[in-house]
Each structure stands twice: as structure tokens, then as C-alpha cells.
Design an enzyme around this catalytic site. Structure first.
Site, short mmCIF file in Angstrom:
data_model
loop_
_atom_site.label_atom_id
_atom_site.label_comp_id
_atom_site.label_asym_id
_atom_site.label_seq_id
_atom_site.Cartn_x
_atom_site.Cartn_y
_atom_site.Cartn_z
CG ASP A 38 -5.03 3.36 -8.62
OD1 ASP A 38 -5.96 2.86 -9.28
OD2 ASP A 38 -4.66 2.93 -7.53
CG ASN A 97 1.04 -0.77 -4.11
OD1 ASN A 97 1.06 -1.46 -3.11
ND2 ASN A 97 -0.09 -0.17 -4.56
CE1 TYR A 173 -1.64 -10.68 -5.64
CE2 TYR A 173 -1.13 -12.37 -4.01
CZ TYR A 173 -1.25 -11.03 -4.35
OH TYR A 173 -0.97 -10.06 -3.42
CE LYS A 177 1.72 -9.19 -5.76
NZ LYS A 177 2.04 -7.76 -5.85
CB THR A 207 -6.38 -3.02 1.24
OG1 THR A 207 -6.39 -4.38 0.79
CG2 THR A 207 -4.99 -2.64 1.70
N1 NAD Z 1 -3.50 -6.08 1.54
C1 NAD Z 1 -2.65 -7.04 1.88
O1 NAD Z 1 -2.66 -7.52 3.02
C2 NAD Z 1 -1.63 -7.52 0.89
C3 NAD Z 1 -0.98 -8.74 1.15
C4 NAD Z 1 -0.02 -9.19 0.26
C5 NAD Z 1 0.31 -8.41 -0.84
N2 NAD Z 1 -0.34 -7.25 -1.08
C6 NAD Z 1 0.08 -6.47 -2.26
O2 NAD Z 1 0.05 -5.08 -1.92
C7 NAD Z 1 -0.24 -4.31 -3.09
C8 NAD Z 1 -1.40 -3.37 -2.82
O3 NAD Z 1 -2.52 -4.15 -2.46
P1 NAD Z 1 -3.86 -3.54 -1.85
O4 NAD Z 1 -4.36 -4.54 -0.87
O5 NAD Z 1 -3.64 -2.13 -1.45
O6 NAD Z 1 -4.80 -3.62 -3.16
P2 NAD Z 1 -5.94 -2.62 -3.72
O7 NAD Z 1 -6.73 -3.41 -4.71
O8 NAD Z 1 -6.66 -1.95 -2.59
O9 NAD Z 1 -5.07 -1.52 -4.46
C9 NAD Z 1 -4.43 -1.78 -5.68
C10 NAD Z 1 -4.54 -0.55 -6.55
O10 NAD Z 1 -3.87 -0.81 -7.79
C11 NAD Z 1 -4.63 -0.27 -8.85
N3 NAD Z 1 -4.27 -0.99 -10.08
C12 NAD Z 1 -4.46 -2.30 -10.35
N4 NAD Z 1 -4.01 -2.58 -11.59
C13 NAD Z 1 -3.53 -1.42 -12.11
C14 NAD Z 1 -2.93 -1.06 -13.34
N5 NAD Z 1 -2.74 -1.98 -14.31
N6 NAD Z 1 -2.55 0.22 -13.54
C15 NAD Z 1 -2.73 1.16 -12.58
N7 NAD Z 1 -3.30 0.87 -11.37
C16 NAD Z 1 -3.69 -0.40 -11.15
C17 NAD Z 1 -6.07 -0.46 -8.42
O11 NAD Z 1 -6.95 0.46 -9.06
C18 NAD Z 1 -5.99 -0.21 -6.90
O12 NAD Z 1 -6.27 1.13 -6.57
C19 NAD Z 1 -0.48 -5.32 -4.19
O13 NAD Z 1 0.71 -5.52 -4.91
C20 NAD Z 1 -0.85 -6.57 -3.44
O14 NAD Z 1 -0.59 -7.74 -4.20
C21 NAD Z 1 -1.33 -6.79 -0.24
#
Ligand code: NAD
Length: 310
Positions: A38, A97, A173, A177, A207
Site C-alpha cells: 500500500d 484490491n 472506474y 473494473k 470504508t
Molecule cells: N468500499 C466499497 O463499498 C467498495 C465497493 C465496490 C468496490 N470496492 C473496491 O474495493 C477495493 C478497496 O476499496 P476501499 O473502499 O477499501 O478503498 P480505500 O481507498 O479505503 O483503500 C484502497 C487502498 O489502496 C491503496 N492504493 C491505491 N492505489 C495504490 C497503488 N497504486 N499502489 C498501492 N496501493 C494503492 C490506497 O492507499 C488505499 O489504502 C477497491 O478495489 C474498490 O474499488 C469497494
């Protein structure tokens, strides 16, 4: 915990917080060693903070290692896999992720934002699968997976219902995906003979991303209230199950998880057919004969705005 993943080595991208952190916690709790990859970027992928990966790895204990570079380059992905091999002797699980968001209506979006989102959310998972799967296949030949041939290796790609339904303003986005789901299918096919599985999971969880939703209407307000009640540990539970030995026959699938509800999504297949006449009449024919099977423009927020099972 049951030691389901004892001795396994995992890379989880975006594991410093949110859903990725919950996944890393669950894998470690089941006995795996995990690289917490991360870079600590903002939601839109700007900046970085090495403390994010470091603090999560520290909290997870001695079987976790921090990696704080952005995973969105082929060289870094290779380096990440080399680190797993050096630290843990191999790589068994990859969870893609990490993702960023740069929303804008398609008629206003900046192409540079499109490029950044595609690089982070689609190319980065490809780079990591590309680097890790080569090592996983070699491990198979040397028997890391067990005595009766290699039947072990798990790839989980975190997708989004936005990439399946669409959402206004999420061109980059949703496209990334949707593309990641296509990558999952081909990965499952390319690695089937090596008995490495690849599945896609569309999560719903509270989140920092759900925290900043600005509801534009009553329906979105309700969506947000419900989303804030859904813990990320439910996503981690499904991902852990897909990484377990018992999931060796599950590959190429598209699953969703929202609280205690787990969904298996259908995958697009022809639902109707007709023999085409000339263009002058074809549109009429399409409307007359197939419109009852057309897919409407329901967004994912509308489709999943029900009471969550938490
Ligand atoms: N939260 C939801 O309800 C939801 C819904 C649909 C999809 N998602 C997917 O779930 C996954 C996690 O989402 P989240 O809500 O926990 O997001 P978040 O932003 O809380 O966490 C994502 C993490 O990825 C890290 N990151 C981003 N780009 C990076 C890179 N290039 N290299 C290393 N680290 C990197 C960020 O620093 C962050 O800590 C994502 O793929 C998101 O698209 C989440």
C-alpha cells in the site's frame, strides 16, 4: 481460527486500510504470511504515505511485511513478487484490491484521469498477475503446493458492481473494473492447467470511500446510511474462503458480498437472437422482438439499495 492457510504466502494490494486491510487481517488470522502492499495514496491516487503500510503490517504481527511503493508499474510488481519469494519462500495468493477513483461525467472527464484510473485499477492487477503467475506455475513444477502435484494458487480480483451496472460519472472506474473482470476470466483460463484459480469479487463495505459519499437525493442518503453499517470483514471472509484449499474447484466466477449476503453473478451471454434483415428494418425488429429483454439503465446504487444483512 482454523489454520486454513497455514504456510501460505499472500500479496494483498491496498492492504493498508479499508477492505484490503480486512482481507490481510483475515489471511494472517488463518495462518498466512502477507505482504501489505500500500502506497498510502489519497482516494484519487495522489500523494503517498509509507506509514499506512507500515502501521498495518506492524499491527498484523510478524507474519506481515510492509511494501509502500505504488503497485502500478510492471517493475514494481516484479519486485513485489521477488520480495514475497525472498521473505516467504514463494507466493500462493494474490489479491488485487488497490484502486483509485477519479469521477467525472464522460463529457467533462480529463483524459489524464482516465489514464491514471486505468493504470491503477486495471493495468496494475495485470502487472501483478503477470509477475506472480509465472512464479506460481514454476512452484507447481517443484511441488510447493503439495505432494500430489500442484493444486494450489489463488488469485482474487476486487471488482465493483459499478463495472457491471455502471454509475453516472464513473466512466474510468467502471471501465477499469469491467476490464478487470475480463482479465479474471482469461487468467482463470490461462492458469487452469496449473490449477491456479482466479475469481472476481464485487464488495460492499464501509470504508473511507463510502464515508465521503455526498448524497444528492433521498435514495442516495438511504444508500449511504445502509453502506455505513456493512463491515469490511464480510468481504475478507469471502476472499479467505476463495483462498482456502476447499475452493480449488471455483474459478472464473464473479461473486458479490454485502454483509452476510454472498451473490453469484451471472455473466453476459446471449439472451435472445434473431436473423438480421437490412439496417432500415433492423432497429424496428430489435425493438419489436427483443425490447422485453433489454437491460435498463438501473445503476448499481439503485440495484443494491436494500437493507443489508449485517
Ligand atoms: N468500499 C466499497 O463499498 C467498495 C465497493 C465496490 C468496490 N470496492 C473496491 O474495493 C477495493 C478497496 O476499496 P476501499 O473502499 O477499501 O478503498 P480505500 O481507498 O479505503 O483503500 C484502497 C487502498 O489502496 C491503496 N492504493 C491505491 N492505489 C495504490 C497503488 N497504486 N499502489 C498501492 N496501493 C494503492 C490506497 O492507499 C488505499 O489504502 C477497491 O478495489 C474498490 O474499488 C469497494
Amino acid at each position: 481460527m482454523t489454520g486454513l492457510l497455514d504456510g501460505r504466502a499472500a500479496i494483498v494490494t491496498g492492504a493498508g486500510r479499508g477492505i484490503g486491510r480486512a482481507i490481510a487481517e483475515a489471511l494472517v488470522a488463518e495462518g498466512a504470511s502477507v505482504i501489505v502492499a500500500d502506497n498510502g495514496a489519497s482516494i484519487s491516487g495522489e500523494g503517498g504515505d509509507p506509514a499506512v503500510a507500515r502501521e498495518t503490517a506492524r499491527a498484523l504481527g510478524e507474519r506481515a511485511v510492509a511494501f509502500d511503493e505504488s503497485v502500478a508499474s510492471p517493475g514494481v510488481a516484479k519486485h513485489l513478487v521477488e520480495l514475497a519469494v525472498k521473505q516467504f519462500g514463494g507466493i500462493d495468493i494474490v489479491v488485487n484490491n488497490a484502486a483509485i477513483l477519479r469521477d467525472a461525467f464522460v463529457f467533462r472527464a480529463d483524459p489524464r484521469d482516465w489514464d491514471a484510473v486505468l493504470r491503477n485499477n486495471l493495468s496494475a492487477p495485470f502487472y501483478l498477475i503477470n509477475a506472480a503467475s509465472a512464479v506460481m506455475r514454476e512452484q507447481g513444477k517443484t511441488g510447493r503446493g503439495g505432494s500430489a502435484g500442484y493444486d494450489w494458487g489463488r488469485i482474487v480480483n476486487i471488482v465493483s458492481s459499478a463495472g457491471l451496472y455502471g454509475n453516472p460519472g464513473q466512466a474510468a472506474y467502471a471501465s477499469a473494473k469491467a476490464g478487470l473482470f475480463g482479465l479474471t476470466r482469461v487468467t482463470a483460463m490461462d492458469l487452469a492447467r496449473a490449477q491456479i484459480t482466479a475469481n472476481a469479487v464485487a464488495p460492499f463495505a464501509r470504508t473511507r470511500v463510502t464515508d465521503i459519499i455526498q448524497p444528492a437525493n433521498e435514495a442516495q442518503k438511504t444508500y449511504k446510511e445502509r453502506a455505513l453499517r456493512i463491515g469490511a470483514h464480510h468481504v475478507a471472509n469471502l476472499v479467505t474462503a476463495l483462498c482456502s484449499p476447499a475452493a480449488k474447484g471455483i474459478t472464473g466466477q464473479l461473486l458479490g458480498v454485502r454483509g452476510r449476503e454472498v451473490f453469484l453473478f451471472g455473466q453476459p451471454r446471449p439472451v435472445a437472437r434473431l436473423e438480421a434483415g437490412p439496417a432500415a428494418t433492423l432497429a424496428h425488429e430489435l425493438g419489436a422482438r427483443l425490447s422485453d429483454k433489454f437491460t435498463d439503465l438501473t445503476t448499481d446504487l439503485e440495484a443494491f439499495n436494500t437493507e443489508p444483512l449485517v
